[in-house]
Write a protein that holds these residues in place. Sequence first.
Motif, short mmCIF file in Angstrom:
data_model
loop_
_atom_site.label_atom_id
_atom_site.label_comp_id
_atom_site.label_asym_id
_atom_site.label_seq_id
_atom_site.Cartn_x
_atom_site.Cartn_y
_atom_site.Cartn_z
N UNK A 1 68.14 107.79 91.74
CA UNK A 1 66.98 108.66 91.52
C UNK A 1 65.91 108.42 92.56
N UNK A 2 65.66 107.14 92.90
CA UNK A 2 64.57 106.80 93.81
C UNK A 2 64.92 107.00 95.28
N UNK A 3 66.18 106.71 95.66
CA UNK A 3 66.53 106.69 97.08
C UNK A 3 67.53 107.77 97.47
N UNK A 4 68.19 108.37 96.49
CA UNK A 4 69.05 109.52 96.72
C UNK A 4 70.00 109.40 97.89
N UNK B 1 64.14 114.83 101.52
CA UNK B 1 63.33 116.04 101.32
C UNK B 1 61.90 115.70 100.94
N UNK B 2 61.39 114.62 101.51
CA UNK B 2 60.01 114.25 101.30
C UNK B 2 59.69 113.59 99.99
N UNK B 3 60.73 113.26 99.20
CA UNK B 3 60.46 112.64 97.89
C UNK B 3 60.33 111.12 97.96
N UNK B 4 60.70 110.56 99.08
CA UNK B 4 60.66 109.08 99.22
C UNK B 4 59.94 108.73 100.51
#
Length: 391
Positions: free
Chosen positions: A310-313, A366-369
Amino acid sequence: MTLANAQDADPLPGEMRRMLLRQMPAVVDEMEKAVRSGLPDYTHIADDTDGFSVRQVIDRTVSCFVSLHDVPRPGPATIAELIALYEAIGAQHGRLGHPLDMLRDALDLGGRVACRRLIEDAYREGWPESVLGTMTEDAFELMSTVIAAASRGYADVCGRDPVDVQRDRLRDALVAEPGQGPRPLAELAAAAGWQLPRTLAVLALPPGDHPQMHVLPPEVLADRSPAAPYLILPNPRDPGPRWLPKAKGGALGPAVPVDQGAVSLRWARRGLDLVDRGVLSADAPLRCVDHLAVLTAFQSGDLLEAAATTLLGPLLELPPRRREPLLETLLVYLRCGDNAVLTAERLHVHEQTVRYRLRQITQLTDGTCPDPERHLETMLVLTWLLSPEVR
């Protein structure tokens, strides 16, 4: 079940009893070998105790244990004879001026061999878990009974409870889980002639590292069990006593109030386990408070593994040669408070290399991490992923 009501216990099925009896000579041999090799100086003393050799004492103890579930089961006289034997052993120790600690060590060495063999037999033969659990409890009960008998014999000769026995009782109480202490700590400390401190810390030592190998001040309490020795340090200071750095391979738990010693021992042993597994190094004693992230992460490895995706995908799907530099850079970057310049200094790379890797991370996720609101969780996951054992 206790030895007092051993006659009321259900006997083992016939095949189990016959197997125990067949293997008893080999078990006694292995136990004697463990004691003689582990405590050569003590066995020389013990062989002269009340006319009994080390082997004879082991044989009688194992025979009594097996008979607890035999047919016919042991009568009071059989158990009383074993108790009398250990009272005589304790008395002889008192007369010769030898402390009981070495007897406890010998029982611990022999008991570990017996329990290991018992567990191996149980799994190999498919014994019910309830049977194995009962027999394990019986083994510990028997050890407690004979140690208590030896302590009585020792005290009878000395005319009072020996100081080493009182110190052992205090030591055990200091690291007991809440509600399991036998007497108030102040009362135990007074009986042992030990000043109760405000705080303490526990130093867990590697198996086989006998506390007598260290020159210890008198206020330090020691557990000399070969399997899991430890020291209790009253009022620990930072960076610690001068002798402490000599205890290589050990792990020092956090300083805690005197009634919470179990907490310090628990974390010290967790730190020692990570040293043994190669996750952490301890050329000098490992200070658990200096490794909070690693200790916390390894207590929740399964949860962190589940959260990693979830955190690092997509970062986790990269081959190791690409993945690890990105993960390491991200971890150091978060530890440095999102400072790319400081991150570059700590990684010994150019600042632009750090920025390039951060851009790669942003693009791949995609900018989530990294998520600014989940820095702590991300750091814990990265600490776990980058440990030598997980890599």
